[in-house]
Design a protein around this motif. Structure first.
Motif, PDB file in Angstrom:
ATOM      1  N   ARG A   4       0.837  -1.209   0.000  1.00  0.00           N
ATOM      2  CA  ARG A   4       0.000   0.000   0.000  1.00  0.00           C
ATOM      3  C   ARG A   4       0.864   1.248   0.000  1.00  0.00           C
ATOM      4  N   THR A   5       1.961   1.188   0.733  1.00  0.00           N
ATOM      5  CA  THR A   5       2.885   2.312   0.766  1.00  0.00           C
ATOM      6  C   THR A   5       3.609   2.437  -0.575  1.00  0.00           C
ATOM      7  N   ASP A   9       2.362   1.913  -3.532  1.00  0.00           N
ATOM      8  CA  ASP A   9       1.502   2.676  -4.440  1.00  0.00           C
ATOM      9  C   ASP A   9       1.596   4.182  -4.163  1.00  0.00           C
ATOM     10  N   ALA A  10       1.630   4.559  -2.900  1.00  0.00           N
ATOM     11  CA  ALA A  10       1.772   5.980  -2.558  1.00  0.00           C
ATOM     12  C   ALA A  10       3.112   6.507  -3.069  1.00  0.00           C
ATOM     13  N   SER A  17       3.862   9.466  -5.846  1.00  0.00           N
ATOM     14  CA  SER A  17       4.766  10.568  -5.548  1.00  0.00           C
ATOM     15  C   SER A  17       5.838  10.713  -6.630  1.00  0.00           C
ATOM     16  N   SER A  74      -3.356  12.767  -8.367  1.00  0.00           N
ATOM     17  CA  SER A  74      -3.762  13.400  -7.100  1.00  0.00           C
ATOM     18  C   SER A  74      -5.081  12.829  -6.622  1.00  0.00           C
ATOM     19  N   ALA A 104      -4.577   9.358  -5.206  1.00  0.00           N
ATOM     20  CA  ALA A 104      -3.900   9.437  -3.907  1.00  0.00           C
ATOM     21  C   ALA A 104      -4.873   9.876  -2.822  1.00  0.00           C
ATOM     22  N   GLU A 105      -5.631  10.929  -3.093  1.00  0.00           N
ATOM     23  CA  GLU A 105      -6.513  11.505  -2.084  1.00  0.00           C
ATOM     24  C   GLU A 105      -7.743  10.646  -1.812  1.00  0.00           C
ATOM     25  N   ILE A 164      -5.542   5.786  -2.071  1.00  0.00           N
ATOM     26  CA  ILE A 164      -4.210   5.205  -1.918  1.00  0.00           C
ATOM     27  C   ILE A 164      -3.475   5.727  -0.692  1.00  0.00           C
ATOM     28  N   ASN A 165      -3.512   7.014  -0.454  1.00  0.00           N
ATOM     29  CA  ASN A 165      -2.825   7.558   0.730  1.00  0.00           C
ATOM     30  C   ASN A 165      -3.483   7.044   2.015  1.00  0.00           C
ATOM     31  N   ARG A 166      -4.800   6.958   2.001  1.00  0.00           N
ATOM     32  CA  ARG A 166      -5.531   6.476   3.176  1.00  0.00           C
ATOM     33  C   ARG A 166      -5.149   5.035   3.488  1.00  0.00           C
ATOM     34  N   ALA A 191      -2.374   3.563   2.633  1.00  0.00           N
ATOM     35  CA  ALA A 191      -0.970   3.537   3.072  1.00  0.00           C
ATOM     36  C   ALA A 191      -0.841   3.984   4.526  1.00  0.00           C
TER      37      ALA A 191
END
Length: 163
Positions: free
Chosen positions: A95-96, A98-99, A103, A150, A153-154, A157-159, A161
């Protein structure tokens, strides 16, 4: 090459971004393969198709100027790709990862947006309407790719990670 005019600088910058786009055609499939999220894989693969079109547009710009399409090594992009490879190699959690991919991809997108924005401005100043139009189309696609990344991610994916 000695750069004496804005047109010389324009051509040298075209060579730089041409190298960058051709390198990305080789790099994006590797990023897509590493991605875990199906949506991220699809976004990268979709942008690969666009990137192939960016190469073709740049070749059109060169030809419109009666110049042979030529790449000039882009140290900036090579550095961004190297940094991405190093960072992504250190990430163990999928998961991290993908973040991290997002980036890295956005870092490259921002470089391209800066380059294309400059080239559009210079083409306009030099009265190269066809080049301006082709470069603007690519700039618009680069901005859309950045927005899509973006959003991914928002939205999730960020969640994931962070969990």
């Amino acid at each position: 090459m000695t750069i004496r005019t804005l047109e010389d600088l324009f051509v040298e910058t075209l060579k730089d971004i041409y190298y960058a786009e051709k390198k990305l055609v080789k790099t994006l499939p590797k990023m897509a393969k590493k991605a875990v999220s199906p949506q991220l894989k699809e976004a990268i693969q979709s942008h690969l198709t666009e990137t192939e079109g960016h190469v073709e547009r740049l070749e059109e710009v060169f030809m419109a100027m009666d110049k042979k399409p030529m790449a000039k090594k882009c140290e900036a992009l090579d550095g961004l790709v190297k940094e991405a490879d190093e960072v992504l190699a250190e990430i163990e959690d999928a998961r991290t990862l993908d973040a991290g991919i997002i980036s890295s991809a956005q870092t490259v997108e921002h470089y391209e947006i800066a380059r294309y924005g400059t080239l559009v401005c210079w083409a306009r100043e030099l009265g190269m309407e066809d080049a301006e139009s082709l470069l603007q189309a690519t700039l618009d696609e680069e901005k859309a790719a950045d927005e899509k990344l973006s959003g991914l991610a928002e939205e999730s994916i960020n969640r994931k990670a962070a969990a």
